[in-house]
Design a protein around this motif. Structure first.
Motif, mmCIF file in Angstrom:
data_model
loop_
_atom_site.group_PDB
_atom_site.id
_atom_site.type_symbol
_atom_site.label_atom_id
_atom_site.label_comp_id
_atom_site.label_asym_id
_atom_site.label_seq_id
_atom_site.Cartn_x
_atom_site.Cartn_y
_atom_site.Cartn_z
ATOM 1 N N ILE A 50 14.098 -63.810 -33.997
ATOM 2 C CA ILE A 50 13.583 -65.114 -33.561
ATOM 3 C C ILE A 50 12.083 -65.222 -33.850
ATOM 4 O O ILE A 50 11.609 -66.237 -34.353
ATOM 5 N N ALA A 51 11.344 -64.162 -33.543
ATOM 6 C CA ALA A 51 9.891 -64.205 -33.694
ATOM 7 C C ALA A 51 9.433 -64.107 -35.142
ATOM 8 O O ALA A 51 8.459 -64.758 -35.530
ATOM 9 N N TYR A 52 10.118 -63.321 -35.964
ATOM 10 C CA TYR A 52 9.604 -63.023 -37.299
ATOM 11 C C TYR A 52 10.514 -63.448 -38.446
ATOM 12 O O TYR A 52 10.114 -63.359 -39.597
ATOM 13 N N GLY A 53 11.715 -63.893 -38.163
ATOM 14 C CA GLY A 53 12.645 -64.280 -39.224
ATOM 15 C C GLY A 53 12.459 -65.738 -39.590
ATOM 16 O O GLY A 53 13.308 -66.559 -39.288
ATOM 17 N N GLY A 54 11.332 -66.057 -40.192
ATOM 18 C CA GLY A 54 10.971 -67.437 -40.508
ATOM 19 C C GLY A 54 12.089 -68.221 -41.175
ATOM 20 O O GLY A 54 12.937 -67.670 -41.874
ATOM 21 N N VAL A 55 12.091 -69.514 -40.925
ATOM 22 C CA VAL A 55 13.116 -70.391 -41.502
ATOM 23 C C VAL A 55 12.454 -71.548 -42.243
ATOM 24 O O VAL A 55 12.936 -72.670 -42.232
ATOM 25 N N ASP A 56 11.325 -71.261 -42.885
ATOM 26 C CA ASP A 56 10.641 -72.233 -43.738
ATOM 27 C C ASP A 56 10.314 -73.544 -43.031
ATOM 28 O O ASP A 56 10.543 -74.625 -43.563
ATOM 29 N N GLY A 57 9.801 -73.469 -41.806
ATOM 30 C CA GLY A 57 9.352 -74.646 -41.086
ATOM 31 C C GLY A 57 10.445 -75.533 -40.533
ATOM 32 O O GLY A 57 10.183 -76.581 -39.973
ATOM 33 N N LYS A 58 11.701 -75.150 -40.659
ATOM 34 C CA LYS A 58 12.808 -75.957 -40.144
ATOM 35 C C LYS A 58 13.011 -75.691 -38.661
ATOM 36 O O LYS A 58 12.545 -74.693 -38.128
ATOM 37 N N GLN A 62 18.730 -74.965 -35.104
ATOM 38 C CA GLN A 62 19.929 -75.226 -35.888
ATOM 39 C C GLN A 62 20.498 -73.952 -36.523
ATOM 40 O O GLN A 62 21.562 -73.985 -37.114
ATOM 41 N N TYR A 63 19.811 -72.848 -36.377
ATOM 42 C CA TYR A 63 20.269 -71.576 -36.913
ATOM 43 C C TYR A 63 20.864 -70.744 -35.785
ATOM 44 O O TYR A 63 20.565 -70.963 -34.628
ATOM 45 N N GLU A 64 21.694 -69.776 -36.152
ATOM 46 C CA GLU A 64 22.302 -68.952 -35.110
ATOM 47 C C GLU A 64 22.099 -67.475 -35.372
ATOM 48 O O GLU A 64 21.804 -67.061 -36.489
ATOM 49 N N LEU A 65 22.247 -66.714 -34.298
ATOM 50 C CA LEU A 65 22.279 -65.264 -34.336
ATOM 51 C C LEU A 65 23.689 -64.858 -33.951
ATOM 52 O O LEU A 65 24.293 -65.478 -33.074
ATOM 53 N N SER A 66 24.203 -63.826 -34.574
ATOM 54 C CA SER A 66 25.539 -63.379 -34.196
ATOM 55 C C SER A 66 25.613 -61.857 -34.203
ATOM 56 O O SER A 66 24.871 -61.190 -34.911
ATOM 57 N N VAL A 67 26.512 -61.357 -33.361
ATOM 58 C CA VAL A 67 26.809 -59.934 -33.308
ATOM 59 C C VAL A 67 28.311 -59.788 -33.500
ATOM 60 O O VAL A 67 29.102 -60.363 -32.746
ATOM 61 N N ASN A 68 28.689 -59.071 -34.535
ATOM 62 C CA ASN A 68 30.091 -58.726 -34.743
ATOM 63 C C ASN A 68 30.311 -57.367 -34.084
ATOM 64 O O ASN A 68 29.555 -56.426 -34.313
ATOM 65 N N ILE A 69 31.333 -57.292 -33.252
ATOM 66 C CA ILE A 69 31.622 -56.090 -32.480
ATOM 67 C C ILE A 69 32.980 -55.555 -32.922
ATOM 68 O O ILE A 69 33.943 -56.323 -33.017
ATOM 69 N N ALA A 70 33.042 -54.259 -33.161
ATOM 70 C CA ALA A 70 34.322 -53.616 -33.457
ATOM 71 C C ALA A 70 34.404 -52.342 -32.626
ATOM 72 O O ALA A 70 33.445 -51.567 -32.571
ATOM 73 N N ILE A 71 35.529 -52.163 -31.960
ATOM 74 C CA ILE A 71 35.777 -50.944 -31.189
ATOM 75 C C ILE A 71 37.101 -50.370 -31.663
ATOM 76 O O ILE A 71 38.130 -51.041 -31.619
ATOM 77 N N ALA A 72 37.037 -49.135 -32.150
ATOM 78 C CA ALA A 72 38.238 -48.433 -32.614
ATOM 79 C C ALA A 72 38.169 -47.007 -32.080
ATOM 80 O O ALA A 72 37.368 -46.203 -32.557
ATOM 81 N N GLN A 83 20.209 -66.151 -39.589
ATOM 82 C CA GLN A 83 20.091 -67.029 -40.754
ATOM 83 C C GLN A 83 18.650 -67.269 -41.144
ATOM 84 O O GLN A 83 18.344 -68.201 -41.868
ATOM 85 N N GLY A 84 17.760 -66.408 -40.676
ATOM 86 C CA GLY A 84 16.345 -66.526 -41.029
ATOM 87 C C GLY A 84 16.099 -66.047 -42.450
ATOM 88 O O GLY A 84 16.961 -65.473 -43.106
ATOM 89 N N ALA A 85 14.888 -66.293 -42.897
ATOM 90 C CA ALA A 85 14.497 -65.875 -44.242
ATOM 91 C C ALA A 85 14.426 -64.355 -44.312
ATOM 92 O O ALA A 85 14.086 -63.700 -43.326
ATOM 93 N N PRO A 86 14.764 -63.779 -45.469
ATOM 94 C CA PRO A 86 14.665 -62.326 -45.614
ATOM 95 C C PRO A 86 13.211 -61.880 -45.463
ATOM 96 O O PRO A 86 12.283 -62.629 -45.762
ATOM 97 N N SER A 87 13.038 -60.648 -45.008
ATOM 98 C CA SER A 87 11.700 -60.113 -44.791
ATOM 99 C C SER A 87 11.652 -58.675 -45.278
ATOM 100 O O SER A 87 12.615 -57.943 -45.137
ATOM 101 N N ASP A 88 10.505 -58.296 -45.847
ATOM 102 C CA ASP A 88 10.297 -56.925 -46.270
ATOM 103 C C ASP A 88 9.231 -56.327 -45.353
ATOM 104 O O ASP A 88 8.038 -56.611 -45.515
ATOM 105 N N PRO A 89 9.638 -55.509 -44.368
ATOM 106 C CA PRO A 89 8.652 -54.972 -43.420
ATOM 107 C C PRO A 89 7.617 -54.069 -44.068
ATOM 108 O O PRO A 89 6.549 -53.875 -43.524
#
Length: 92
Positions: A50-58, A62-72, A83-89
């Motif tokens: 949220i803080a650093y994944g810029g979305v080009d001023g939009k 309107q963007y979402e965060l998601s966590v896919n969970i799998a337990i086996a 859905q933020g912009a890619p970042s190279d730390p």
């Protein structure tokens, strides 16, 4: 068991994501200690996205965060997506 949890990209909704995630983990027999570790991981990833994944001023709402969970068996897999912009730390 596989499940996807999603929230709007807003700090105020991170607690909702964690509450849902903890319920899923508890319902699938994951220990409280692991639930607490997962909560910390998800809080950090979500806050950073949220803080650093810029979305080009939009409008970030309107963007979402998601966590896919799998337990086996004894294996718990989490896949975090935003859905933020890619970042190279390394370039910072």
């Amino acid at each position: 068991m596989q499940m996807r949890l999603s929230i709007p990209r807003e700090h105020a909704r991170v607690d909702d994501l964690n509450a849902s995630l903890e319920a899923v983990l508890a319902n699938n027999g994951v220990s409280r200690a692991i639930q607490c570790d997962v909560r910390l991981i998800v809080e950090e990833l979500a806050s950073n996205a949220i803080a650093y994944g810029g979305v080009d001023g939009k409008d970030v709402g309107q963007y979402e965060l998601s966590v896919n969970i799998a337990i086996a068996g004894d294996l718990l897999t989490l896949e975090f997506r935003d859905q933020g912009a890619p970042s190279d730390p390394l370039s910072a």
